[in-house]
Design an enzyme around this catalytic site. Structure first.
Site, PDB file in Angstrom:
ATOM      1  N   GLY A 230       6.331   8.686 -24.174  1.00 20.71           N
ATOM      2  CA  GLY A 230       5.207   7.992 -23.556  1.00 20.71           C
ATOM      3  C   GLY A 230       4.153   7.666 -24.594  1.00 20.71           C
TER       4      GLY A 230
ATOM      5  CD  GLN B 275      -0.855   8.638 -27.353  1.00 17.09           C
ATOM      6  OE1 GLN B 275      -0.257   8.187 -26.404  1.00 17.09           O
ATOM      7  NE2 GLN B 275      -0.357   9.602 -28.120  1.00 17.09           N
TER       8      GLN B 275
ATOM      9  CB  CYS C 268       0.602  14.628 -27.724  1.00 12.36           C
ATOM     10  SG  CYS C 268      -0.403  13.145 -27.716  1.00 12.36           S
ATOM     11  CG  LEU C 269       4.421  10.035 -29.875  1.00 13.97           C
ATOM     12  CD1 LEU C 269       4.647   8.551 -29.588  1.00 13.97           C
ATOM     13  CD2 LEU C 269       5.497  10.559 -30.820  1.00 13.97           C
TER      14      LEU C 269
ATOM     15  CG  HIS D 186       0.641  13.814 -21.975  1.00 11.56           C
ATOM     16  ND1 HIS D 186       0.724  14.987 -22.677  1.00 11.56           N
ATOM     17  CD2 HIS D 186       0.383  12.853 -22.900  1.00 11.56           C
ATOM     18  CE1 HIS D 186       0.519  14.749 -23.960  1.00 11.56           C
ATOM     19  NE2 HIS D 186       0.319  13.457 -24.130  1.00 11.56           N
ATOM     20  CD  GLU D 187       1.626   9.215 -22.478  1.00 11.65           C
ATOM     21  OE1 GLU D 187       0.681   8.789 -23.150  1.00 11.65           O
ATOM     22  OE2 GLU D 187       2.487   9.984 -22.947  1.00 11.65           O
TER      23      GLU D 187
ATOM     24  CG  HIS E 128      -3.284  10.054 -24.273  1.00 14.20           C
ATOM     25  ND1 HIS E 128      -3.878  10.685 -25.344  1.00 14.20           N
ATOM     26  CD2 HIS E 128      -1.994  10.458 -24.289  1.00 14.20           C
ATOM     27  CE1 HIS E 128      -2.972  11.437 -25.972  1.00 14.20           C
ATOM     28  NE2 HIS E 128      -1.821  11.315 -25.343  1.00 14.20           N
TER      29      HIS E 128
HETATM   30 NI    NI Z   1       0.049  12.152 -25.775  1.00  8.91          NI
END
Ligand code: NI
Length: 169
Positions: A46, A51, A92-93, A134-135, A138
């Protein structure tokens, strides 16, 4: 299409609150295509526009093994969530190499626009439900490590800053 640089925690830009998309036009479709390419390249499941330093309410997700089932959520809203919550391990990226438990609703129903600007409803359970929550965090400027204890979070901040210094050198 283009790969977009991913912001790394504790970059303060990760805490900006995203604005709703006014119109799903070619600019947004290009953003979606670039975000998908960036997510697949980074082997993530995701990615939120926040991000990649675009502060508009756009999310891409693909939890499939084959990496061929992209889900696009523009201006997502949770219209229902389950009574049950569970702790799941998340990564998380924007916080590479860190995994920890966060409590989330087991299931959510989300309404959003797709890349054609059409409204769709997604019934999500388990990993997909966790990923959507989660997204969506963000987009509100929240990174999952903010659910952890201050002690853990500070340790992660120190580790990330060290990693970023090493990458620069
Ligand atoms: Ni993330």
């Amino acid at each position: 299409m283009a790969l977009l640089p991913i912001l790394c925690y504790p970059d303060p830009k990760l805490h900006k609150v995203a604005k709703p998309v006014q119109e799903v036009d070619d600019r947004i479709r290009t953003l979606v295509a670039d975000m998908l390419e960036t997510m697949y390249d980074a082997k993530g499941i995701g990615l939120a526009a926040t991000q990649v330093d675009v502060h508009e309410r756009v999310i891409v997700i693909d939890i499939s093994e084959e990496r061929d089932q992209p889900l696009v959520l523009i201006n997502p809203t949770i219209v229902w969530s389950s009574a049950e919550k569970h702790v799941n391990e998340e990564g998380c990226l924007s916080v590479p190499g860190i995994y920890d438990g966060v409590e989330r609703f087991d299931a959510v129903r989300v309404q959003a626009l797709d890349a054609d600007g059409k409204t769709h409803t997604v019934e999500a359970r388990e990993m997909l439900a966790v990923c959507i929550q989660h997204e969506m965090d963000h987009l509100m400027g929240k990174v999952f490590v903010e659910y952890l204890s201050p002690l853990k979070r500070n340790r992660i901040k120190t580790k990330m800053r060290k990693l970023q210094r090493e990458e620069r050198d």
